[in-house]
Design a protein around this motif. Structure first.
Motif, PDB file in Angstrom:
ATOM      1  N   VAL A   1      -4.842  22.256 -16.001  1.00 18.65           N
ATOM      2  CA  VAL A   1      -5.737  22.704 -14.933  1.00 18.65           C
ATOM      3  C   VAL A   1      -5.459  24.183 -14.707  1.00 18.65           C
ATOM      4  O   VAL A   1      -4.328  24.573 -14.403  1.00 18.65           O
ATOM      5  CB  VAL A   1      -5.525  21.889 -13.631  1.00 18.65           C
ATOM      6  CG1 VAL A   1      -6.363  22.468 -12.501  1.00 18.65           C
ATOM      7  CG2 VAL A   1      -5.873  20.418 -13.858  1.00 18.65           C
ATOM      8  N   GLU A   2      -6.492  25.002 -14.918  1.00 16.45           N
ATOM      9  CA  GLU A   2      -6.358  26.453 -14.825  1.00 16.45           C
ATOM     10  C   GLU A   2      -7.591  27.033 -14.140  1.00 16.45           C
ATOM     11  O   GLU A   2      -8.617  26.374 -14.025  1.00 16.45           O
ATOM     12  CB  GLU A   2      -6.232  27.076 -16.218  1.00 16.45           C
ATOM     13  CG  GLU A   2      -5.063  26.572 -17.042  1.00 16.45           C
ATOM     14  CD  GLU A   2      -3.718  27.175 -16.639  1.00 16.45           C
ATOM     15  OE1 GLU A   2      -3.710  28.164 -15.869  1.00 16.45           O
ATOM     16  OE2 GLU A   2      -2.691  26.660 -17.093  1.00 16.45           O
ATOM     17  N   GLY A   3      -7.507  28.283 -13.764  1.00 15.29           N
ATOM     18  CA  GLY A   3      -8.616  28.976 -13.128  1.00 15.29           C
ATOM     19  C   GLY A   3      -9.572  29.592 -14.146  1.00 15.29           C
ATOM     20  O   GLY A   3      -9.378  29.496 -15.361  1.00 15.29           O
ATOM     21  N   LEU A   4     -10.603  30.256 -13.616  1.00 14.83           N
ATOM     22  CA  LEU A   4     -11.617  30.872 -14.470  1.00 14.83           C
ATOM     23  C   LEU A   4     -11.063  32.000 -15.346  1.00 14.83           C
ATOM     24  O   LEU A   4     -11.690  32.373 -16.338  1.00 14.83           O
ATOM     25  CB  LEU A   4     -12.778  31.398 -13.619  1.00 14.83           C
ATOM     26  CG  LEU A   4     -13.697  30.328 -13.040  1.00 14.83           C
ATOM     27  CD1 LEU A   4     -14.715  30.969 -12.101  1.00 14.83           C
ATOM     28  CD2 LEU A   4     -14.401  29.566 -14.147  1.00 14.83           C
ATOM     29  N   GLY A   5      -9.908  32.507 -15.012  1.00 18.54           N
ATOM     30  CA  GLY A   5      -9.279  33.523 -15.844  1.00 18.54           C
ATOM     31  C   GLY A   5      -9.053  33.037 -17.270  1.00 18.54           C
ATOM     32  O   GLY A   5      -9.136  33.812 -18.225  1.00 18.54           O
ATOM     33  N   GLU A   6      -8.792  31.741 -17.421  1.00 21.85           N
ATOM     34  CA  GLU A   6      -8.619  31.165 -18.760  1.00 21.85           C
ATOM     35  C   GLU A   6      -9.916  31.213 -19.560  1.00 21.85           C
ATOM     36  O   GLU A   6      -9.895  31.417 -20.768  1.00 21.85           O
ATOM     37  CB  GLU A   6      -8.120  29.722 -18.674  1.00 21.85           C
ATOM     38  CG  GLU A   6      -6.657  29.602 -18.394  1.00 21.85           C
ATOM     39  CD  GLU A   6      -5.786  30.165 -19.511  1.00 21.85           C
ATOM     40  OE1 GLU A   6      -6.086  29.948 -20.702  1.00 21.85           O
ATOM     41  OE2 GLU A   6      -4.796  30.832 -19.176  1.00 21.85           O
TER      42      GLU A   6
ATOM     43  N   GLY B   1     -17.327  22.318 -13.844  1.00 19.52           N
ATOM     44  CA  GLY B   1     -18.303  21.486 -13.128  1.00 19.52           C
ATOM     45  C   GLY B   1     -18.113  20.025 -13.490  1.00 19.52           C
ATOM     46  O   GLY B   1     -16.982  19.532 -13.563  1.00 19.52           O
ATOM     47  N   GLN B   2     -19.215  19.329 -13.749  1.00 14.70           N
ATOM     48  CA  GLN B   2     -19.124  17.910 -14.111  1.00 14.70           C
ATOM     49  C   GLN B   2     -18.481  17.697 -15.473  1.00 14.70           C
ATOM     50  O   GLN B   2     -18.103  16.587 -15.818  1.00 14.70           O
ATOM     51  CB  GLN B   2     -20.504  17.261 -14.064  1.00 14.70           C
ATOM     52  CG  GLN B   2     -21.032  17.106 -12.660  1.00 14.70           C
ATOM     53  CD  GLN B   2     -22.325  16.296 -12.619  1.00 14.70           C
ATOM     54  OE1 GLN B   2     -22.888  15.938 -13.644  1.00 14.70           O
ATOM     55  NE2 GLN B   2     -22.790  16.010 -11.428  1.00 14.70           N
ATOM     56  N   GLY B   3     -18.328  18.764 -16.237  1.00 10.77           N
ATOM     57  CA  GLY B   3     -17.653  18.663 -17.527  1.00 10.77           C
ATOM     58  C   GLY B   3     -16.218  18.169 -17.416  1.00 10.77           C
ATOM     59  O   GLY B   3     -15.682  17.590 -18.367  1.00 10.77           O
TER      60      GLY B   3
ATOM     61  N   CYS C   1     -11.250  23.271 -15.259  1.00 14.26           N
ATOM     62  CA  CYS C   1     -11.401  24.276 -14.214  1.00 14.26           C
ATOM     63  C   CYS C   1     -10.722  23.762 -12.944  1.00 14.26           C
ATOM     64  O   CYS C   1     -10.962  22.631 -12.520  1.00 14.26           O
ATOM     65  CB  CYS C   1     -12.880  24.533 -13.964  1.00 14.26           C
ATOM     66  SG  CYS C   1     -13.200  25.551 -12.514  1.00 14.26           S
ATOM     67  N   SER C   2      -9.881  24.577 -12.339  1.00 13.69           N
ATOM     68  CA  SER C   2      -9.117  24.119 -11.174  1.00 13.69           C
ATOM     69  C   SER C   2     -10.007  23.708 -10.008  1.00 13.69           C
ATOM     70  O   SER C   2      -9.782  22.674  -9.380  1.00 13.69           O
ATOM     71  CB  SER C   2      -8.120  25.191 -10.739  1.00 13.69           C
ATOM     72  OG  SER C   2      -8.775  26.400 -10.436  1.00 13.69           O
TER      73      SER C   2
END
Length: 106
Positions: free
Chosen positions: A86-91, A41-43, A69-70
């Protein structure tokens, strides 16, 4: 025996709180291995300006993996660089499986 490990989930914008980095530094000082920091998110805005410099310095000290988060990075038009992947939620899910704890901020 394996050292204690944590990962962090940072969801709030930098102007809201700086507690995640303070927590990470304190944990490291106590011998806890900080494996990953997942910005969501904004993080992801922590990857900008002076906030990014502080996290880069922590990465240089500890070797922590900094992950944006991608989807959130796309929303804010951020790209990966030498320090922020930059990675997806899987990380984030993998962090929950590999670390003793995941601590959320925001």
């Amino acid at each position: 025996m394996r050292m204690s490990t944590i990962s962090l989930l940072v969801k709030d914008a930098p102007f809201t709180t700086q507690s995640a980095l303070r927590f990470a530094k304190a944990a490291h000082a106590q011998g806890v291995v900080v494996e990953k920091v997942f910005f969501f998110g904004q993080g992801v805005l922590y990857a900008l300006d002076e906030h990014a410099a502080a996290w880069r310095a922590f990465k240089a000290l500890t070797g922590v993996r900094l992950i944006l988060c991608s989807a959130s990075a796309e929303t804010f038009a951020l790209a990966p660089d030498n320090d922020f992947d930059v990675e997806g939620l899987g990380e984030l899910i993998e962090a929950g499986l590999s670390s003793h704890k995941v601590v959320s901020f925001g």
